[in-house]
Design a protein around this motif. Structure first.
Motif, PDB file in Angstrom:
ATOM      1  N   ILE A   1      29.324  19.140 -31.563  1.00 27.81           N
ATOM      2  CA  ILE A   1      28.601  17.908 -31.792  1.00 27.81           C
ATOM      3  C   ILE A   1      26.751  19.083 -30.725  1.00 27.81           C
ATOM      4  O   ILE A   1      26.540  18.429 -31.097  1.00 27.81           O
ATOM      5  CB  ILE A   1      28.514  16.819 -31.230  1.00 27.81           C
ATOM      6  CG1 ILE A   1      29.123  16.384 -29.621  1.00 27.81           C
ATOM      7  CG2 ILE A   1      29.385  15.923 -32.365  1.00 27.81           C
ATOM      8  CD1 ILE A   1      28.355  14.618 -29.656  1.00 27.81           C
ATOM      9  N   GLY A   2      27.654  20.222 -30.660  1.00 27.54           N
ATOM     10  CA  GLY A   2      26.424  20.900 -30.255  1.00 27.54           C
ATOM     11  C   GLY A   2      27.184  21.831 -29.717  1.00 27.54           C
ATOM     12  O   GLY A   2      28.198  21.551 -28.629  1.00 27.54           O
ATOM     13  N   LYS A   3      26.502  22.989 -28.880  1.00 31.70           N
ATOM     14  CA  LYS A   3      27.078  24.336 -28.301  1.00 31.70           C
ATOM     15  C   LYS A   3      25.873  24.321 -27.038  1.00 31.70           C
ATOM     16  O   LYS A   3      24.396  24.643 -27.625  1.00 31.70           O
ATOM     17  CB  LYS A   3      27.194  25.376 -29.057  1.00 31.70           C
ATOM     18  CG  LYS A   3      27.526  26.736 -28.063  1.00 31.70           C
ATOM     19  CD  LYS A   3      27.507  27.803 -29.240  1.00 31.70           C
ATOM     20  CE  LYS A   3      27.363  29.194 -28.775  1.00 31.70           C
ATOM     21  NZ  LYS A   3      27.814  30.349 -28.599  1.00 31.70           N
ATOM     22  N   PHE A   4      25.933  24.388 -25.389  1.00 29.82           N
ATOM     23  CA  PHE A   4      24.710  23.944 -24.799  1.00 29.82           C
ATOM     24  C   PHE A   4      24.592  25.094 -24.378  1.00 29.82           C
ATOM     25  O   PHE A   4      25.143  25.737 -23.277  1.00 29.82           O
ATOM     26  CB  PHE A   4      24.897  22.922 -23.748  1.00 29.82           C
ATOM     27  CG  PHE A   4      24.470  21.399 -25.230  1.00 29.82           C
ATOM     28  CD1 PHE A   4      23.907  21.514 -25.708  1.00 29.82           C
ATOM     29  CD2 PHE A   4      26.032  21.156 -25.456  1.00 29.82           C
ATOM     30  CE1 PHE A   4      23.414  20.105 -25.982  1.00 29.82           C
ATOM     31  CE2 PHE A   4      25.662  20.136 -26.259  1.00 29.82           C
ATOM     32  CZ  PHE A   4      24.654  19.414 -27.314  1.00 29.82           C
ATOM     33  N   MET A   5      23.474  25.380 -23.128  1.00 25.23           N
ATOM     34  CA  MET A   5      23.186  25.925 -22.017  1.00 25.23           C
ATOM     35  C   MET A   5      22.911  25.250 -21.123  1.00 25.23           C
ATOM     36  O   MET A   5      23.257  24.436 -21.083  1.00 25.23           O
ATOM     37  CB  MET A   5      22.322  26.741 -21.492  1.00 25.23           C
ATOM     38  CG  MET A   5      21.457  28.019 -23.157  1.00 25.23           C
ATOM     39  SD  MET A   5      19.806  28.225 -22.918  1.00 25.23           S
ATOM     40  CE  MET A   5      20.225  29.430 -21.666  1.00 25.23           C
ATOM     41  N   ILE A   6      23.851  25.818 -19.827  1.00 29.54           N
ATOM     42  CA  ILE A   6      23.697  25.150 -18.869  1.00 29.54           C
ATOM     43  C   ILE A   6      22.234  25.427 -17.800  1.00 29.54           C
ATOM     44  O   ILE A   6      22.207  25.678 -17.110  1.00 29.54           O
ATOM     45  CB  ILE A   6      24.572  25.178 -17.351  1.00 29.54           C
ATOM     46  CG1 ILE A   6      26.317  25.413 -17.997  1.00 29.54           C
ATOM     47  CG2 ILE A   6      24.692  24.483 -16.822  1.00 29.54           C
ATOM     48  CD1 ILE A   6      27.442  25.749 -17.966  1.00 29.54           C
ATOM     49  N   ILE A   7      21.679  23.925 -17.363  1.00 27.32           N
ATOM     50  CA  ILE A   7      20.356  23.568 -17.242  1.00 27.32           C
ATOM     51  C   ILE A   7      20.751  24.011 -15.910  1.00 27.32           C
ATOM     52  O   ILE A   7      19.698  24.257 -15.033  1.00 27.32           O
ATOM     53  CB  ILE A   7      19.114  23.125 -17.764  1.00 27.32           C
ATOM     54  CG1 ILE A   7      19.266  23.582 -19.739  1.00 27.32           C
ATOM     55  CG2 ILE A   7      18.012  22.957 -17.280  1.00 27.32           C
ATOM     56  CD1 ILE A   7      19.150  24.578 -19.555  1.00 27.32           C
ATOM     57  N   SER A   8      21.694  22.468 -15.580  1.00 20.63           N
ATOM     58  CA  SER A   8      21.375  22.717 -13.921  1.00 20.63           C
ATOM     59  C   SER A   8      23.100  21.802 -14.257  1.00 20.63           C
ATOM     60  O   SER A   8      23.322  20.753 -14.741  1.00 20.63           O
ATOM     61  CB  SER A   8      20.079  21.376 -13.407  1.00 20.63           C
ATOM     62  OG  SER A   8      20.741  20.283 -13.627  1.00 20.63           O
ATOM     63  N   SER A   9      23.650  21.898 -12.837  1.00 18.87           N
ATOM     64  CA  SER A   9      25.258  20.783 -13.276  1.00 18.87           C
ATOM     65  C   SER A   9      25.412  21.300 -11.814  1.00 18.87           C
ATOM     66  O   SER A   9      26.121  21.394 -10.612  1.00 18.87           O
ATOM     67  CB  SER A   9      26.517  22.334 -12.725  1.00 18.87           C
ATOM     68  OG  SER A   9      26.052  22.665 -12.562  1.00 18.87           O
ATOM     69  N   PRO A  10      24.383  19.786 -11.067  1.00 21.88           N
ATOM     70  CA  PRO A  10      24.326  19.925  -9.102  1.00 21.88           C
ATOM     71  C   PRO A  10      26.362  19.191  -9.190  1.00 21.88           C
ATOM     72  O   PRO A  10      26.481  18.298  -9.741  1.00 21.88           O
ATOM     73  CB  PRO A  10      23.610  18.766  -9.384  1.00 21.88           C
ATOM     74  CG  PRO A  10      22.771  18.545 -10.720  1.00 21.88           C
ATOM     75  CD  PRO A  10      23.635  19.225 -11.578  1.00 21.88           C
ATOM     76  N   LYS A  11      26.878  18.919  -7.805  1.00 21.56           N
ATOM     77  CA  LYS A  11      27.704  18.418  -7.415  1.00 21.56           C
ATOM     78  C   LYS A  11      27.171  17.477  -6.148  1.00 21.56           C
ATOM     79  O   LYS A  11      26.405  17.269  -5.791  1.00 21.56           O
ATOM     80  CB  LYS A  11      28.835  19.251  -6.448  1.00 21.56           C
ATOM     81  CG  LYS A  11      29.676  19.452  -5.875  1.00 21.56           C
ATOM     82  CD  LYS A  11      31.482  20.091  -5.639  1.00 21.56           C
ATOM     83  CE  LYS A  11      30.662  20.971  -4.922  1.00 21.56           C
ATOM     84  NZ  LYS A  11      31.311  22.279  -4.859  1.00 21.56           N
ATOM     85  N   LYS A  12      27.921  16.243  -6.719  1.00 24.46           N
ATOM     86  CA  LYS A  12      27.761  14.733  -5.840  1.00 24.46           C
ATOM     87  C   LYS A  12      28.825  14.330  -5.772  1.00 24.46           C
ATOM     88  O   LYS A  12      30.075  14.291  -5.761  1.00 24.46           O
ATOM     89  CB  LYS A  12      27.586  13.631  -6.163  1.00 24.46           C
ATOM     90  CG  LYS A  12      25.944  14.268  -6.985  1.00 24.46           C
ATOM     91  CD  LYS A  12      25.354  13.003  -8.101  1.00 24.46           C
ATOM     92  CE  LYS A  12      23.318  13.540  -8.966  1.00 24.46           C
ATOM     93  NZ  LYS A  12      23.150  12.083  -9.568  1.00 24.46           N
TER      94      LYS A  12
END
Length: 342
Positions: free
Chosen positions: A75-86
């Motif tokens: 349903i989509g191929k995406f770039m990672i704009i941000s991936s913060p770790k919490k």
């Protein structure tokens, strides 16, 4: 997961570290997400991930792409704009903000002057821009339209704006990528055959709560298209809704609301007429917005025609936005506009 206005596909996903699966990527509720760096495109969607352990991600955020899958359908191929770790006392999570790869040209500006000579095919010009930004795979409708004058854009101008400007001049939809990340250059839909039908008690069951809204207050009734041409007189086409049977017409309202479309160029006078006539038809037909939800589906595209048949609503609609909730009890939310004569 949703479809947006300018960048057509975006997703926001939160993954608990303990739910990571080393062999198949991120596994959450039996849906898979696959980072793969240089391995796309690939027929094998079940790619080995780049995780360094069961609890840590090792992603190249500039090169890796994430594909969201439902029932083995992309349903989509995406770039990672941000991936913060919490991290808190109970668990560690990763939150992914994802955009499809049109983000690259939405953020891009010209580093050199861009010039196309009079007589250049519009599609050739658009494809040359896309090629220079590494969009090698493009599917397009046919068009023989050519630039009627020399065209030039200066350093610093937005690339996606330029592409959409050229597409608008040949009555194509704005630029979008499909669920596999392939660029699409498609004519505005004139077909009357719906791609999805929603009926009560049907397989693609529509949930009972439907919100309907209507706003006719600002709908224009005079439409003017102006094409500036440095070497000759501007092209001007004017369309007036003066139909006495239309409640938004100059007759029905008793006053004018004017919409002016300023275009840098257009293929010819006939295309200008078609462009303004299309805006006029939208103004008298697309006035009712419907919001509803269904079971999750994977094969929706940009601005497709759908049909709704319930005891309260019946008709054809253009789907202008959708959103998928990937939680276990998630639904697919739709926003559509109804073609109703006013």
């Amino acid at each position: 997961m949703c479809i947006r206005d300018r960048i057509k596909r975006a997703a926001n996903i939160v993954i608990a570290a303990e739910d990571l699966n080393f062999n198949k990527g991120i596994k959450k509720n039996d849906d898979f997400i696959f980072p793969s760096s240089d391995l796309y495109p690939s027929d094998n969607l079940y790619l080995k991930s780049k995780f360094s352990s069961l609890t840590e991600l090792n992603l190249n955020k500039t090169k890796d792409r994430i594909r969201v899958m439902i029932d083995e359908h992309s349903i989509g191929k995406f770039m990672i704009i941000s991936s913060p770790k919490k991290i808190n006392e109970k668990q560690k999570t990763y939150e992914f903000e994802l955009y499809d790869e049109s983000y690259r040209i939405d953020e891009a500006t010209l580093s050199n002057r861009l010039f196309f000579q009079k007589g250049t095919l519009y599609l050739a010009a658009i494809k040359s821009i896309l090629t220079s930004y590494d969009y090698s795979s493009v599917i397009n409708d046919d068009s023989e339209a050519v630039l009627s004058v020399d065209r030039e854009w200066e350093i610093g101008e937005n690339v996606l704006d330029i592409i959409n400007e050229l597409l608008k001049e040949i009555n194509f939809n704005s630029f979008f990528l499909d669920e596999n990340g392939i660029a699409k250059l498609i004519k505005k839909n004139t077909k009357n055959v719906p791609t999805h039908i929603y009926r009560e008690n049907h397989l693609a069951k529509i949930h009972p709560e439907i919100n309907v809204s209507e706003d006719i207050y600002k709908i224009p009734n005079v439409f003017v298209g102006v094409v500036s041409r440095p070497e000759s007189e501007p092209l001007i086409y004017r369309k007036v809704n003066d139909n006495p049977d239309s409640i938004v017409s100059t007759v029905g309202r008793g006053f004018e609301i004017v919409q002016v479309e300023m275009l840098n160029d257009i293929a010819n006078e006939e295309e200008l007429k078609n462009y303004i006539d299309d805006i006029y038809l939208q103004s008298i037909q697309t006035v009712e917005k419907v919001e509803f939800s269904t079971m999750i589906e994977t094969d929706h595209i940009f601005q497709e025609l759908i049909q709704i048949e319930t005891k309260n609503i019946s008709g054809l609609y253009k789907e202008i936005a959708w959103n998928i909730d990937l939680s276990p009890s998630g639904k697919m939310s739709h926003t559509a506009e109804r073609k109703v004569y006013q």
